[in-house]
Motif scaffolding. Structure first.
Motif, PDB file in Angstrom:
ATOM      1  N   ASP A 186       0.806  -1.222   0.000  1.00  0.00           N
ATOM      2  CA  ASP A 186       0.000   0.000   0.000  1.00  0.00           C
ATOM      3  C   ASP A 186       0.840   1.273   0.000  1.00  0.00           C
ATOM      4  N   VAL A 187       2.168   1.118   0.097  1.00  0.00           N
ATOM      5  CA  VAL A 187       3.046   2.287   0.109  1.00  0.00           C
ATOM      6  C   VAL A 187       3.126   2.862  -1.303  1.00  0.00           C
ATOM      7  N   THR A 188       2.845   4.154  -1.424  1.00  0.00           N
ATOM      8  CA  THR A 188       2.881   4.787  -2.744  1.00  0.00           C
ATOM      9  C   THR A 188       4.313   5.168  -3.110  1.00  0.00           C
ATOM     10  N   PRO A 189       4.603   5.276  -4.405  1.00  0.00           N
ATOM     11  CA  PRO A 189       5.941   5.717  -4.814  1.00  0.00           C
ATOM     12  C   PRO A 189       6.321   7.066  -4.203  1.00  0.00           C
ATOM     13  N   ALA A 190       5.364   7.970  -4.097  1.00  0.00           N
ATOM     14  CA  ALA A 190       5.659   9.295  -3.531  1.00  0.00           C
ATOM     15  C   ALA A 190       6.049   9.182  -2.063  1.00  0.00           C
ATOM     16  N   GLU A 191       5.353   8.335  -1.310  1.00  0.00           N
ATOM     17  CA  GLU A 191       5.690   8.135   0.106  1.00  0.00           C
ATOM     18  C   GLU A 191       7.084   7.528   0.250  1.00  0.00           C
ATOM     19  N   TRP A 192       7.349   6.526  -0.562  1.00  0.00           N
ATOM     20  CA  TRP A 192       8.647   5.854  -0.538  1.00  0.00           C
ATOM     21  C   TRP A 192       9.783   6.830  -0.856  1.00  0.00           C
ATOM     22  N   GLU A 193       9.605   7.585  -1.915  1.00  0.00           N
ATOM     23  CA  GLU A 193      10.649   8.506  -2.366  1.00  0.00           C
ATOM     24  C   GLU A 193      10.902   9.609  -1.345  1.00  0.00           C
ATOM     25  N   ARG A 194       9.862  10.072  -0.662  1.00  0.00           N
ATOM     26  CA  ARG A 194      10.034  11.123   0.336  1.00  0.00           C
ATOM     27  C   ARG A 194      10.870  10.637   1.517  1.00  0.00           C
ATOM     28  N   VAL A 195      10.584   9.431   1.990  1.00  0.00           N
ATOM     29  CA  VAL A 195      11.349   8.876   3.105  1.00  0.00           C
ATOM     30  C   VAL A 195      12.811   8.686   2.705  1.00  0.00           C
ATOM     31  N   MET A 196      13.042   8.145   1.522  1.00  0.00           N
ATOM     32  CA  MET A 196      14.412   7.943   1.057  1.00  0.00           C
ATOM     33  C   MET A 196      15.136   9.281   0.876  1.00  0.00           C
ATOM     34  N   ALA A 197      14.416  10.275   0.392  1.00  0.00           N
ATOM     35  CA  ALA A 197      15.023  11.583   0.160  1.00  0.00           C
ATOM     36  C   ALA A 197      15.520  12.200   1.463  1.00  0.00           C
ATOM     37  N   VAL A 198      14.685  12.165   2.503  1.00  0.00           N
ATOM     38  CA  VAL A 198      15.065  12.787   3.770  1.00  0.00           C
ATOM     39  C   VAL A 198      16.075  11.929   4.526  1.00  0.00           C
ATOM     40  N   ASN A 199      15.788  10.651   4.681  1.00  0.00           N
ATOM     41  CA  ASN A 199      16.575   9.798   5.565  1.00  0.00           C
ATOM     42  C   ASN A 199      17.903   9.341   4.974  1.00  0.00           C
ATOM     43  N   VAL A 200      17.972   9.242   3.651  1.00  0.00           N
ATOM     44  CA  VAL A 200      19.201   8.747   3.020  1.00  0.00           C
ATOM     45  C   VAL A 200      19.896   9.845   2.211  1.00  0.00           C
ATOM     46  N   THR A 201      19.183  10.410   1.235  1.00  0.00           N
ATOM     47  CA  THR A 201      19.807  11.433   0.403  1.00  0.00           C
ATOM     48  C   THR A 201      20.188  12.654   1.227  1.00  0.00           C
ATOM     49  N   GLY A 202      19.354  13.018   2.201  1.00  0.00           N
ATOM     50  CA  GLY A 202      19.670  14.148   3.060  1.00  0.00           C
ATOM     51  C   GLY A 202      20.986  13.948   3.782  1.00  0.00           C
ATOM     52  N   ALA A 203      21.188  12.756   4.336  1.00  0.00           N
ATOM     53  CA  ALA A 203      22.451  12.456   5.017  1.00  0.00           C
ATOM     54  C   ALA A 203      23.612  12.462   4.030  1.00  0.00           C
ATOM     55  N   LEU A 204      23.393  11.904   2.858  1.00  0.00           N
ATOM     56  CA  LEU A 204      24.438  11.878   1.833  1.00  0.00           C
ATOM     57  C   LEU A 204      24.900  13.289   1.475  1.00  0.00           C
ATOM     58  N   LEU A 205      23.936  14.183   1.224  1.00  0.00           N
ATOM     59  CA  LEU A 205      24.289  15.543   0.827  1.00  0.00           C
ATOM     60  C   LEU A 205      25.055  16.269   1.928  1.00  0.00           C
ATOM     61  N   CYS A 206      24.651  16.067   3.167  1.00  0.00           N
ATOM     62  CA  CYS A 206      25.354  16.713   4.279  1.00  0.00           C
ATOM     63  C   CYS A 206      26.781  16.163   4.407  1.00  0.00           C
ATOM     64  N   CYS A 207      26.928  14.850   4.272  1.00  0.00           N
ATOM     65  CA  CYS A 207      28.259  14.248   4.344  1.00  0.00           C
ATOM     66  C   CYS A 207      29.145  14.748   3.199  1.00  0.00           C
ATOM     67  N   GLN A 208      28.591  14.770   2.005  1.00  0.00           N
ATOM     68  CA  GLN A 208      29.362  15.239   0.860  1.00  0.00           C
ATOM     69  C   GLN A 208      29.828  16.682   1.045  1.00  0.00           C
ATOM     70  N   ALA A 209      29.008  17.484   1.714  1.00  0.00           N
ATOM     71  CA  ALA A 209      29.329  18.897   1.897  1.00  0.00           C
ATOM     72  C   ALA A 209      30.505  19.107   2.844  1.00  0.00           C
ATOM     73  N   VAL A 210      30.585  18.298   3.909  1.00  0.00           N
ATOM     74  CA  VAL A 210      31.620  18.549   4.927  1.00  0.00           C
ATOM     75  C   VAL A 210      32.885  17.718   4.744  1.00  0.00           C
ATOM     76  N   ILE A 211      32.800  16.611   4.034  1.00  0.00           N
ATOM     77  CA  ILE A 211      33.951  15.711   3.945  1.00  0.00           C
ATOM     78  C   ILE A 211      35.199  16.375   3.355  1.00  0.00           C
ATOM     79  N   PRO A 212      35.097  17.150   2.269  1.00  0.00           N
ATOM     80  CA  PRO A 212      36.332  17.734   1.710  1.00  0.00           C
ATOM     81  C   PRO A 212      37.132  18.552   2.711  1.00  0.00           C
ATOM     82  N   GLU A 213      36.466  19.401   3.505  1.00  0.00           N
ATOM     83  CA  GLU A 213      37.203  20.218   4.468  1.00  0.00           C
ATOM     84  C   GLU A 213      37.734  19.368   5.617  1.00  0.00           C
ATOM     85  N   MET A 214      36.978  18.343   6.024  1.00  0.00           N
ATOM     86  CA  MET A 214      37.474  17.452   7.069  1.00  0.00           C
ATOM     87  C   MET A 214      38.727  16.708   6.596  1.00  0.00           C
ATOM     88  N   LYS A 215      38.691  16.196   5.382  1.00  0.00           N
ATOM     89  CA  LYS A 215      39.854  15.493   4.833  1.00  0.00           C
ATOM     90  C   LYS A 215      41.054  16.420   4.744  1.00  0.00           C
TER      91      LYS A 215
END
Length: 245
Positions: free
Chosen positions: A98-127
């Protein structure tokens, strides 16, 4: 952590706010990132008596928002040494069919892609500086998924895998990436779940109680500290005995 700057996403309220408080108490300067800009400002104002804070209204699913917030944070607090990716949403509570594609994509966007983008943003300066701590807040559901939370469980499993990958890619850089997999910690996220399901969660915990936000914050503070120097790509369990791996 004295003198170091940290970002905590989803820190306008709830678990993120408690994590931000604990990092401030340990001596860090803390940027409060939240999609709700007003909540971020209110929390930053209330916590500013403890230590330096900075508020940013940011949608972590937007690469532009993340870049703008990071630039603002650097200007206010200096270079970032600690990133805690706490922002997340529970998603639908329903059978997988019963999970709609829109519901699925929203959860993945916030919980996974959101973390990815934040990590990508800070890693260069940390390295570049040879030091950094990334702490992603996953969930025991990412290791032991239950019924009716397919999107949430899958997103947290993906976050665990992402963290392991980042940790191994940065293993010789002085930058660590770890995640914490808490079990049930009763916060406002439970308001979206039926009470029988909440009781079912409690029944799975051998300690017969929910975790507290303060317990999670203490573990985050350790993993984000210089002391946690030989752990990377790791999953720190905090489930009251529920998880066995």
């Amino acid at each position: 952590m004295k003198g170091r700057s940290a970002i905590v996403t989803g820190a306008g309220r709830g678990l993120g706010e408690v994590i931000a408080l604990r990092l401030l108490e340990r001596g860090a300067r803390v940027a409060i990132w939240d999609r709700d800009a007003a909540a971020a400002r209110d929390t930053a104002d209330r916590l500013s008596d403890i230590g330096p804070t900075h508020a940013c209204g940011v949608d972590v699913t937007s690469e532009e928002d993340v870049a703008t917030a990071l630039a603002s944070t650097r200007q206010s607090l200096g270079e970032v040494s600690i990133l805690v990716c706490n922002a997340g949403i529970p998603g639908p509570n329903k059978p997988v069919w019963d999970v709609t594609p829109a519901e699925w994509e929203r959860v993945m966007a916030v919980n996974v892609t959101g973390a990815l983008l934040c990590c990508q943003a800070v890693i260069p300066e940390m390295k570049a500086r040879g030091y950094g701590r990334i702490v992603n807040i996953a969930s025991v559901a990412g290791k032991e998924p239950g019924p009716q939370i397919a999107a949430y469980a899958a997103s947290k499993a993906a976050l665990i895998s992402l963290t392991k990958t980042i940790g191994r890619e940065l293993a010789t850089s002085g930058v660590t990436a770890n995640c914490i997999a808490p079990g049930a910690i009763r916060t406002r996220i439970f308001d979206d779940w039926p009470e029988p399901y909440v009781q079912e969660l409690l029944n799975k915990i051998p300690m017969n109680r929910f975790g507290t936000p303060e317990e999670l914050a203490d573990l985050v503070a350790f993993v984000a500290s210089r002391q946690a120097s030989f752990s990377t790509g790791a999953v720190f369990d905090m489930s009251g005995g529920r998880s066995d791996y």
